[in-house]
Design a protein around this motif. Structure first.
Motif, PDB file in Angstrom:
ATOM      1  N   GLY A  41       4.516  12.644  -1.405  1.00  0.00           N
ATOM      2  CA  GLY A  41       3.688  13.379  -2.293  1.00  0.00           C
ATOM      3  C   GLY A  41       2.164  12.403  -2.658  1.00  0.00           C
ATOM      4  N   PHE A  42       2.454  11.120  -2.401  1.00  0.00           N
ATOM      5  CA  PHE A  42       1.114  10.240  -2.545  1.00  0.00           C
ATOM      6  C   PHE A  42       0.523  10.710  -1.235  1.00  0.00           C
ATOM      7  N   VAL A  43       0.971  10.700  -0.166  1.00  0.00           N
ATOM      8  CA  VAL A  43       0.316  11.147   1.033  1.00  0.00           C
ATOM      9  C   VAL A  43      -0.451  12.180   0.900  1.00  0.00           C
ATOM     10  N   GLY A  44       0.202  13.430   0.277  1.00  0.00           N
ATOM     11  CA  GLY A  44      -0.481  14.657   0.124  1.00  0.00           C
ATOM     12  C   GLY A  44      -1.704  14.387  -0.990  1.00  0.00           C
ATOM     13  N   LEU A  45      -1.952  13.424  -2.002  1.00  0.00           N
ATOM     14  CA  LEU A  45      -2.819  13.014  -2.860  1.00  0.00           C
ATOM     15  C   LEU A  45      -3.823  12.649  -2.039  1.00  0.00           C
ATOM     16  N   ILE A  61      -6.133   7.431   7.421  1.00  0.00           N
ATOM     17  CA  ILE A  61      -5.167   6.900   6.323  1.00  0.00           C
ATOM     18  C   ILE A  61      -3.835   7.670   6.334  1.00  0.00           C
ATOM     19  N   VAL A  62      -4.225   9.052   6.261  1.00  0.00           N
ATOM     20  CA  VAL A  62      -2.782   9.903   5.927  1.00  0.00           C
ATOM     21  C   VAL A  62      -1.862   9.766   7.311  1.00  0.00           C
ATOM     22  N   LEU A  63      -2.378   9.502   8.452  1.00  0.00           N
ATOM     23  CA  LEU A  63      -1.672   9.632   9.633  1.00  0.00           C
ATOM     24  C   LEU A  63      -0.970   8.257   9.748  1.00  0.00           C
TER      25      LEU A  63
END
Length: 85
Positions: A41-45, A61-63
């Motif tokens: 969820g934090f990755v999605g945010l 960063i997401v990767l």
């Protein structure tokens, strides 16, 4: 940008619900699943805030965060099963 804002609110609420589940569930497996949901969820945010800010480094960063989350979920599952396959 309204869709991104709505997505931020929905994922934020899901993160709050999973944080509650981490704190209040009795078994370690429940906490592991909720922690995994919280991390992604934090990755999605992070991804949605990066889209909103038009930041060029967001994908990197997401990767990295998704890879670390996946590997931590695998290692936690291995620890909970005590190495049994």
């Amino acid at each position: 940008m309204i869709g991104v804002d709505v997505g931020i609110v929905i994922i934020g609420l899901a993160c709050l619900a999973s944080a509650y589940r981490v704190l209040r569930r009795p078994t370690q497996a429940d906490r592991a699943v909720a922690g995994d949901l919280l991390l992604f969820g934090f990755v999605g945010l992070i991804a949605l805030f990066g889209i909103r800010a038009a930041n060029e480094y967001t994908f990197d960063i997401v990767l990295v965060a998704a890879l670390v989350g996946f590997l931590s979920a695998l290692s936690l599952a291995r620890a909970l099963t005590r190495g049994k396959r």
